[in-house]
Each structure stands twice: as structure tokens, then as C-alpha cells.
Design a protein around this motif. Structure first.
Motif, PDB file in Angstrom:
ATOM      1  N   ALA A 113       2.912 -57.204  -0.031  1.00 64.83           N
ATOM      2  CA  ALA A 113       3.900 -56.146   0.205  1.00 64.83           C
ATOM      3  C   ALA A 113       5.304 -56.725   0.281  1.00 64.83           C
ATOM      4  CB  ALA A 113       3.560 -55.396   1.485  1.00 64.83           C
ATOM      5  N   ALA A 114       5.449 -57.918   0.828  1.00 61.97           N
ATOM      6  CA  ALA A 114       6.763 -58.561   0.946  1.00 61.97           C
ATOM      7  C   ALA A 114       7.402 -58.778  -0.415  1.00 61.97           C
ATOM      8  CB  ALA A 114       6.638 -59.888   1.683  1.00 61.97           C
ATOM      9  N   SER A 115       6.590 -58.978  -1.448  1.00 63.21           N
ATOM     10  CA  SER A 115       7.141 -59.249  -2.785  1.00 63.21           C
ATOM     11  C   SER A 115       7.946 -58.080  -3.340  1.00 63.21           C
ATOM     12  CB  SER A 115       6.029 -59.634  -3.753  1.00 63.21           C
ATOM     13  OG  SER A 115       5.183 -58.527  -4.010  1.00 63.21           O
ATOM     14  N   ALA A 116       7.790 -56.898  -2.755  1.00 61.76           N
ATOM     15  CA  ALA A 116       8.628 -55.766  -3.167  1.00 61.76           C
ATOM     16  C   ALA A 116      10.086 -55.988  -2.773  1.00 61.76           C
ATOM     17  CB  ALA A 116       8.111 -54.474  -2.542  1.00 61.76           C
ATOM     18  N   PHE A 117      10.323 -56.908  -1.837  1.00 58.78           N
ATOM     19  CA  PHE A 117      11.677 -57.125  -1.304  1.00 58.78           C
ATOM     20  C   PHE A 117      12.140 -58.582  -1.370  1.00 58.78           C
ATOM     21  CE2 PHE A 117       9.434 -53.751   0.911  1.00 58.78           C
ATOM     22  CZ  PHE A 117      10.252 -52.675   0.646  1.00 58.78           C
ATOM     23  N   THR A 118      11.237 -59.502  -1.678  1.00 56.99           N
ATOM     24  CA  THR A 118      11.559 -60.925  -1.609  1.00 56.99           C
ATOM     25  C   THR A 118      11.273 -61.611  -2.943  1.00 56.99           C
ATOM     26  OG1 THR A 118       9.350 -61.512  -0.832  1.00 56.99           O
ATOM     27  CG2 THR A 118      10.992 -60.997   0.854  1.00 56.99           C
ATOM     28  N   GLY A 119      11.613 -62.878  -3.014  1.00 54.91           N
ATOM     29  CA  GLY A 119      11.331 -63.683  -4.196  1.00 54.91           C
ATOM     30  C   GLY A 119      12.444 -63.607  -5.224  1.00 54.91           C
ATOM     31  N   ASP A 120      12.166 -64.165  -6.387  1.00 49.83           N
ATOM     32  CA  ASP A 120      13.159 -64.227  -7.465  1.00 49.83           C
ATOM     33  C   ASP A 120      13.438 -62.873  -8.103  1.00 49.83           C
ATOM     34  OD1 ASP A 120      13.425 -66.969  -7.100  1.00 49.83           O
ATOM     35  OD2 ASP A 120      11.890 -67.430  -8.605  1.00 49.83           O
ATOM     36  N   ALA A 121      12.459 -61.964  -8.078  1.00 52.49           N
ATOM     37  CA  ALA A 121      12.621 -60.651  -8.715  1.00 52.49           C
ATOM     38  C   ALA A 121      12.008 -59.571  -7.831  1.00 52.49           C
ATOM     39  CB  ALA A 121      11.966 -60.653 -10.091  1.00 52.49           C
ATOM     40  N   PRO A 122      12.668 -59.244  -6.705  1.00 49.16           N
ATOM     41  CA  PRO A 122      12.123 -58.201  -5.829  1.00 49.16           C
ATOM     42  C   PRO A 122      11.943 -56.882  -6.590  1.00 49.16           C
ATOM     43  CG  PRO A 122      13.983 -59.309  -4.795  1.00 49.16           C
ATOM     44  CD  PRO A 122      13.937 -59.755  -6.218  1.00 49.16           C
ATOM     45  N   GLU A 123      10.778 -56.291  -6.447  1.00 49.18           N
ATOM     46  CA  GLU A 123      10.473 -55.051  -7.186  1.00 49.18           C
ATOM     47  C   GLU A 123      11.500 -53.961  -6.918  1.00 49.18           C
ATOM     48  OE1 GLU A 123       9.090 -51.119  -7.904  1.00 49.18           O
ATOM     49  OE2 GLU A 123       9.236 -51.937  -5.897  1.00 49.18           O
ATOM     50  N   ILE A 124      11.971 -53.830  -5.692  1.00 50.96           N
ATOM     51  CA  ILE A 124      12.896 -52.740  -5.356  1.00 50.96           C
ATOM     52  C   ILE A 124      14.192 -52.828  -6.161  1.00 50.96           C
ATOM     53  CG2 ILE A 124      13.948 -53.891  -3.357  1.00 50.96           C
ATOM     54  CD1 ILE A 124      13.133 -50.142  -3.569  1.00 50.96           C
TER      55      ILE A 124
END
Length: 135
Positions: free
Chosen positions: A107-118
Motif C-alpha cells: 500500500a505504501a508504494s501508492a505514495f512512495t518510491g521512484d514512481a508513486p502511483e498517486i
């Protein structure tokens, strides 16, 4: 969320179509966003009657976002009215809460990382992310 005895119990917040500061003051709903000390995901729609203030303007929303200490995220759901926000952003809200309350890394990947989904979601605009806590 900062003015009550039980304020320490809050771990995160997701204001859905929040009231802008000018209207809140007129209604005597006084608040100080700079006092928030938890992660905040600020969401609003883009459709509605701006004269009646049913949907917060992008300018007012950005001003609110800038007042909130980090960590924080902001997004505006396209073609969504004030009253529809409760149901229209449920996927993003669920991801935020799973991340914040259960440390769910998927779930965090929606907001974090190199390409946040949001940031790349075509259903939203005016997305902003600042996850580095203010000191």
C-alpha cells in the motif's frame, strides 16, 4: 484533531473535501493546520459550486497543504463533487490507511518510491507529496 484531550490517539488523517480556512472561520470552526503532528492525506474533488464553497478551490487547498507540517500528500479527484469524495477516493484512502496504520509496504508504494502511483494516476490532478518529516 489537535485541540482535544484524546488528540494523542490519532495516528493519521484523511480530510475528504475539507472546509477552507476562510469559510471555517466564518462558521466558527477555528483550526490551526500547523499544529498537526501526524501524516495527512488531503483530498478534494474538482467539480462543484465554487461560489457556494461546496468544493474547495485548488488555490485554497494548496494553501492548506502548505500549512500542514510534513509528512503529507495532496490530490484532487477529477469530476468529483464535495459529497462524493467519501466514496470516490476509497482506493487511495484505503492504501493510505493500510500504510499508515498497518505498515503495509504494498500500500505504501501508492505514495512512495521512484514512481508513486498517486502522482501518475490519471483520475487525479494537483498531486503533491512531501513525506520528509519537518523538524
Amino acid at each position: 484533531m489537535t485541540a482535544f484531550e484524546n488528540s494523542t490517539y490519532y495516528k493519521t488523517a484523511v480530510p475528504l473535501s475539507p472546509t477552507n480556512e476562510k469559510l471555517a472561520a466564518a462558521l466558527e470552526w477555528h483550526y490551526d493546520l500547523s499544529k498537526l503532528n501526524i501524516p495527512v492525506f488531503l483530498l478534494a474533488g474538482t467539480e462543484g459550486d465554487f461560489e457556494m464553497k461546496t468544493v474547495i478551490s485548488e488555490e485554497d487547498m494548496k494553501r492548506m497543504y502548505d500549512s500542514i507540517p510534513s509528512p503529507k500528500v495532496m490530490a484532487r479527484k477529477l469530476e468529483c463533487e464535495h459529497g462524493d469524495m467519501l466514496y470516490s477516493a476509497d482506493g487511495c484512502v484505503t492504501a493510505w490507511l493500510l500504510w499508515q496504520l498497518q505498515n503495509d509496504e504494498t500500500a505504501a508504494s501508492a505514495f512512495t518510491g521512484d514512481a508513486p502511483e498517486i502522482l501518475n494516476n490519471p483520475l487525479y490532478r494537483a498531486q503533491k507529496i512531501d513525506l520528509v518529516p519537518d523538524n
